[in-house]
Design an enzyme around this catalytic site. Structure first.
Site, PDB file in Angstrom:
ATOM      1  N   GLY A   1      15.446   9.705 -35.416  1.00 52.06           N
ATOM      2  CA  GLY A   1      14.918  10.297 -34.183  1.00 52.06           C
ATOM      3  C   GLY A   1      15.794   9.955 -32.993  1.00 52.06           C
ATOM      4  CB  ALA A   2      17.558   6.885 -32.010  1.00 51.31           C
TER       5      ALA A   2
ATOM      6  N   GLY B   1       0.816  -1.220   0.000  1.00 54.39           N
ATOM      7  CA  GLY B   1       0.000   0.000   0.000  1.00 54.39           C
ATOM      8  C   GLY B   1       0.841   1.257   0.000  1.00 54.39           C
ATOM      9  N   GLY B   2       0.578   2.113   1.010  1.00 53.85           N
ATOM     10  CA  GLY B   2       1.310   3.375   1.097  1.00 53.85           C
ATOM     11  C   GLY B   2       2.811   3.163   1.214  1.00 53.85           C
TER      12      GLY B   2
HETATM   13  C1  HXC Z   1      -1.810  -2.843  11.433  1.00 54.38           C
HETATM   14  C2  HXC Z   1      -0.776  -4.784  10.786  1.00 54.38           C
HETATM   15  C3  HXC Z   1      -0.966  -4.432   9.428  1.00 54.38           C
HETATM   16  C4  HXC Z   1      -1.621  -3.210   9.131  1.00 54.38           C
HETATM   17  C5  HXC Z   1       0.048  -6.321   9.504  1.00 54.38           C
HETATM   18  N1  HXC Z   1      -0.141  -5.959  10.765  1.00 54.38           N
HETATM   19  N2  HXC Z   1      -0.467  -5.431   8.653  1.00 54.38           N
HETATM   20  N3  HXC Z   1      -1.192  -3.980  11.773  1.00 54.38           N
HETATM   21  N4  HXC Z   1      -2.031  -2.457  10.164  1.00 54.38           N
HETATM   22  N5  HXC Z   1      -1.796  -2.783   7.874  1.00 54.38           N
HETATM   23  C6  HXC Z   1       0.336  -6.642  11.976  1.00 54.38           C
HETATM   24  C7  HXC Z   1      -0.203  -8.063  12.132  1.00 54.38           C
HETATM   25  O1  HXC Z   1      -1.439  -8.048  12.794  1.00 54.38           O
HETATM   26  C8  HXC Z   1       0.901  -8.718  12.950  1.00 54.38           C
HETATM   27  O2  HXC Z   1       0.754  -8.333  14.290  1.00 54.38           O
HETATM   28  C9  HXC Z   1       2.168  -8.046  12.445  1.00 54.38           C
HETATM   29  O3  HXC Z   1       1.741  -6.823  11.856  1.00 54.38           O
HETATM   30  C10 HXC Z   1       2.905  -8.854  11.405  1.00 54.38           C
HETATM   31  O4  HXC Z   1       2.000  -9.206  10.371  1.00 54.38           O
HETATM   32  P1  HXC Z   1       1.920 -10.690   9.792  1.00 54.38           P
HETATM   33  O5  HXC Z   1       0.764 -10.737   8.890  1.00 54.38           O
HETATM   34  O6  HXC Z   1       1.977 -11.671  10.918  1.00 54.38           O
HETATM   35  O7  HXC Z   1       3.297 -10.771   8.995  1.00 54.38           O
HETATM   36  P2  HXC Z   1       3.589 -11.489   7.615  1.00 54.38           P
HETATM   37  O8  HXC Z   1       2.993 -12.872   7.622  1.00 54.38           O
HETATM   38  O9  HXC Z   1       5.065 -11.379   7.423  1.00 54.38           O
HETATM   39  O10 HXC Z   1       2.833 -10.658   6.493  1.00 54.38           O
HETATM   40  C11 HXC Z   1       3.184  -9.331   6.253  1.00 54.38           C
HETATM   41  C12 HXC Z   1       2.143  -8.638   5.295  1.00 54.38           C
HETATM   42  C13 HXC Z   1       0.720  -8.847   5.863  1.00 54.38           C
HETATM   43  C14 HXC Z   1       2.258  -9.266   3.929  1.00 54.38           C
HETATM   44  C15 HXC Z   1       2.548  -7.202   5.189  1.00 54.38           C
HETATM   45  O11 HXC Z   1       0.731  -8.498   7.258  1.00 54.38           O
HETATM   46  C16 HXC Z   1      -0.298  -8.009   5.160  1.00 54.38           C
HETATM   47  O12 HXC Z   1      -0.707  -8.343   4.071  1.00 54.38           O
HETATM   48  N6  HXC Z   1      -0.740  -6.937   5.848  1.00 54.38           N
HETATM   49  C17 HXC Z   1      -1.738  -6.057   5.278  1.00 54.38           C
HETATM   50  C18 HXC Z   1      -1.169  -5.223   4.176  1.00 54.38           C
HETATM   51  C19 HXC Z   1      -2.131  -4.157   3.740  1.00 54.38           C
HETATM   52  O13 HXC Z   1      -3.132  -4.446   3.090  1.00 54.38           O
HETATM   53  N7  HXC Z   1      -1.926  -2.896   4.211  1.00 54.38           N
HETATM   54  C20 HXC Z   1      -2.816  -1.784   4.035  1.00 54.38           C
HETATM   55  C21 HXC Z   1      -2.528  -1.201   2.673  1.00 54.38           C
HETATM   56  S1  HXC Z   1      -3.567   0.162   2.304  1.00 54.38           S
HETATM   57  P3  HXC Z   1       1.268  -9.248  15.507  1.00 54.38           P
HETATM   58  O14 HXC Z   1       0.723  -8.592  16.727  1.00 54.38           O
HETATM   59  O15 HXC Z   1       0.732 -10.601  15.259  1.00 54.38           O
HETATM   60  O16 HXC Z   1       2.762  -9.213  15.445  1.00 54.38           O
HETATM   61  C22 HXC Z   1      -2.591   1.466   2.424  1.00 54.38           C
HETATM   62  C23 HXC Z   1      -3.250   2.752   1.989  1.00 54.38           C
HETATM   63  C24 HXC Z   1      -2.273   3.874   1.887  1.00 54.38           C
HETATM   64  O17 HXC Z   1      -1.479   1.389   2.783  1.00 54.38           O
HETATM   65  C25 HXC Z   1      -2.597   4.819   0.791  1.00 54.38           C
HETATM   66  C26 HXC Z   1      -2.028   4.379  -0.521  1.00 54.38           C
HETATM   67  C27 HXC Z   1      -2.089   5.378  -1.618  1.00 54.38           C
END
Ligand code: HXC
Length: 521
Positions: free
Chosen positions: A411-412, A176-177
């Site tokens: 052109g190149a 994401g961000g």
């Molecule tokens: C809060 C989060 C989190 C999130 C993960 N965690 N993503 N907490 N917000 N976005 C926490 C989990 O609950 C976990 O907590 C710890 O971080 C580690 O995550 P895991 O999933 O256990 O790790 P892993 O298996 O290595 O996977 C990593 C990951 C996955 C691939 C990044 O966590 C994931 O897909 N997260 C969501 C990604 C996402 O969709 N983000 C939002 C994007 S939108 P604990 O307590 O168990 O350690 C965005 C918008 C911005 O960013 C604007 C864009 C223009």
């Protein structure tokens, strides 16, 4: 009384130390072990690896998250990011390092503010900002506040672009961000096998498009360094990325107000390069290793290639010439005969603009037949993408030297920084050739009637091709019209380039007033 004061002070100091220790532990031993087991360093270890010994000074140490319903009872030591400044080879740099052990390094409002603070300081003081990214993106529990945190960072990525160098290391799964902020910076370096970049992960993709894809296949270092062109360098693990950043900074100034640092060299300015006579073949169709040409000419043969595995038909990267940092753009006759396609145009244009932002002179080595013909390229917008190169070279006001190594057609020829596109000095080797197109194509078009009407068309075609070659397949026709300043012996290439660079050292070129240009994107 004095004893009381002292013990009171000691208590307060001990409490401060305890609080600090807790913060330094991040998400705790278990998560730290997981991080290490995955072959990754912790957020703090990375800073130590990156900076000069004992130079890091931390800011925002006791920052806490903003709270809110869903964050109640959740602790986020240091807000999941370590920020501050230090020195790198003696130069001040600002750093933020996201801590994956704290809520997956996710970005909340205060996490964003910590990053914004060091970005502001970097610009106020004129120093590079280096982001060590290891983040799951927007912190879900904080809702719009986390998006606002990202907004603060994105806004600064954009308005500080071209003000100070912004460098992004991708050291974990960034989503994401966490990928859009690096995408707005000048360089992205990824760790092989442990870093990923995607806007939505495999699970979301599966639910939306039903595609089954692994992390690596979706957004691993291999994908972004070879296919998408999002990343600039792929390195071995965290240590490899951090070491590369140290090397990269050798070529970059502290800010747009400065020049890149001069690097002393034992390599003599007037060192002859007779090897070049055997590397490049005079037959226009014979490929040769352009990388060897570059390495032969530059200081101590050291060339830091940028995006070496993406759009290999064009080579871009940094080197020093007589101690002066330069950006090199060169066609690669070993890949697609060095023709320019969409990806090559994007790669080169971005590189040229990065050089121009940071006062890095550009040396262009030309051996190109033209833009890549084909329906796929036309429909994918080669006109729009190729135009970026024309625009970027013309727009760049840094010293620009062009060396026509062999062919330079159509052109190149213009897109590779010809005299009319603003080159300050244009040189050619005796193997150089400037024409609208290659001899075969040209003869077939302009002598078609004569060839088809003759008794032996093939013999006539050959004669006409030879005639055309004699006229245009050399550098003297273009030199005679002032498009080339000098035809030089390849063995004197280094000497000539360094002399011209020295002459151009104080070049200053004003442009007409504008708010900003409108490069075709
Ligand atoms: C809060 C989060 C989190 C999130 C993960 N965690 N993503 N907490 N917000 N976005 C926490 C989990 O609950 C976990 O907590 C710890 O971080 C580690 O995550 P895991 O999933 O256990 O790790 P892993 O298996 O290595 O996977 C990593 C990951 C996955 C691939 C990044 O966590 C994931 O897909 N997260 C969501 C990604 C996402 O969709 N983000 C939002 C994007 S939108 P604990 O307590 O168990 O350690 C965005 C918008 C911005 O960013 C604007 C864009 C223009």
């Amino acid at each position: 009384m004095a004893d009381d004061t002292l013990s009171w002070m000691n208590e307060l100091t001990a409490e401060m130390e305890e609080r600090r220790k807790k913060i330094e532990l991040g998400g705790g031993e278990a998560r730290l072990k997981k991080q290490h087991d995955a072959g990754k360093q912790s957020a703090r270890e990375r800073i130590v690896t990156l900076l000069d010994e004992d130079s890091f000074v931390e800011l925002g140490v006791f920052t806490e998250h903003l709270g809110g319903d869903m964050m109640e009872g959740i602790s986020a030591p240091g807000e999941g990011v370590v920020t501050g400044y230090g020195t790198l080879k003696g130069r001040t740099v600002f750093v933020f390092s996201q801590d994956f052990t704290v809520l997956g390094g996710s970005l909340g409002k205060m996490h964003g503010q910590k990053i914004a603070q060091v970005m502001d300081l970097a610009v106020k003081t004129g120093a590079p900002i280096i982001g060590l990214n290891d983040s799951a993106g927007a912190r879900i529990q904080e809702g719009v506040d986390s998006l606002s945190g990202y907004g603060e960072v994105f806004y600064r990525n954009a308005i500080y672009s071209g003000v100070v160098p912004q460098i992004s290391a991708i050291l974990g799964p960034c989503a994401g961000g966490a990928v859009y902020s690096p995408a707005m910076t000048d360089f992205i370096l990824m760790a092989k096998g442990t870093s990923y970049m995607f806007i939505t992960g495999p699970e979301v993709i599966k639910s939306v498009t039903k595609e089954d894809v692994s992390f690596e296949e979706l957004g691993g270092a291999d994908v972004h360094n070879r296919k998408s062109g999002v990343a600039h360098l792929e390195c071995e693990g965290d240590a490899g990325v951090l070491e590369k950043i140290r090397e990269l900074l050798d070529f970059l100034p502290q800010s747009a107000k400065e020049k890149p640092p001069f690097r002393k060299t034992k390599d003599k300015d007037d060192r002859e390069t007779p090897e070049l006579l055997t590397i490049v073949h005079p037959d226009q169709r014979r490929p040769y290793p352009m990388h060897d040409v570059i390495k032969t000419v530059v200081d101590e043969g050291h060339f830091l290639e940028i995006q070496p595995d993406f759009a290999k038909n064009i080579i871009v990267g940094y080197a020093h010439l007589g101690g002066q940092a330069v950006g090199i753009v060169a066609n690669n006759p070993r890949n697609m005969a060095g023709t320019l396609n969409i990806d090559a145009s994007d790669k080169a244009s971005r590189f040229i603009r990065t050089c121009d932002c940071f006062n890095i002179p550009i040396v262009t080595l030309v051996d190109v037949t033209g833009f890549m013909p084909g329906v796929a390229q036309e429909h994918a917008g080669i006109i729009r993408h190729g135009a970026k190169m024309l625009y970027a070279y013309a727009e760049a006001s840094v010293p620009k030297i062009t060396l026509i190594v062999r062919k330079s057609y159509g052109g190149a020829y213009l897109a590779m920084n010809s005299r009319d596109m603003g080159a300050d000095v244009v040189l050619a080797w005796p193997t150089g050739a400037v024409a609208v197109m290659g001899a075969e194509g040209a003869a077939n078009i302009i002598y078609r009637k004569e060839i088809n009407g003759s008794k032996s068309p093939e013999a006539t075609r050959k004669t006409k091709i030879d005639e055309y070659k004699k006229k245009f397949d050399n550098p003297y026709w273009a030199a005679g019209r002032g498009y080339i300043d000098d035809v030089i012996d390849p063995k004197d290439t280094r000497k000539h380039l360094i002399r011209h660079l020295r002459m151009l050292e104080h070049k200053h070129e004003e442009r007409p007033y504008k708010k900003h240009g409108n490069i075709p994107l």
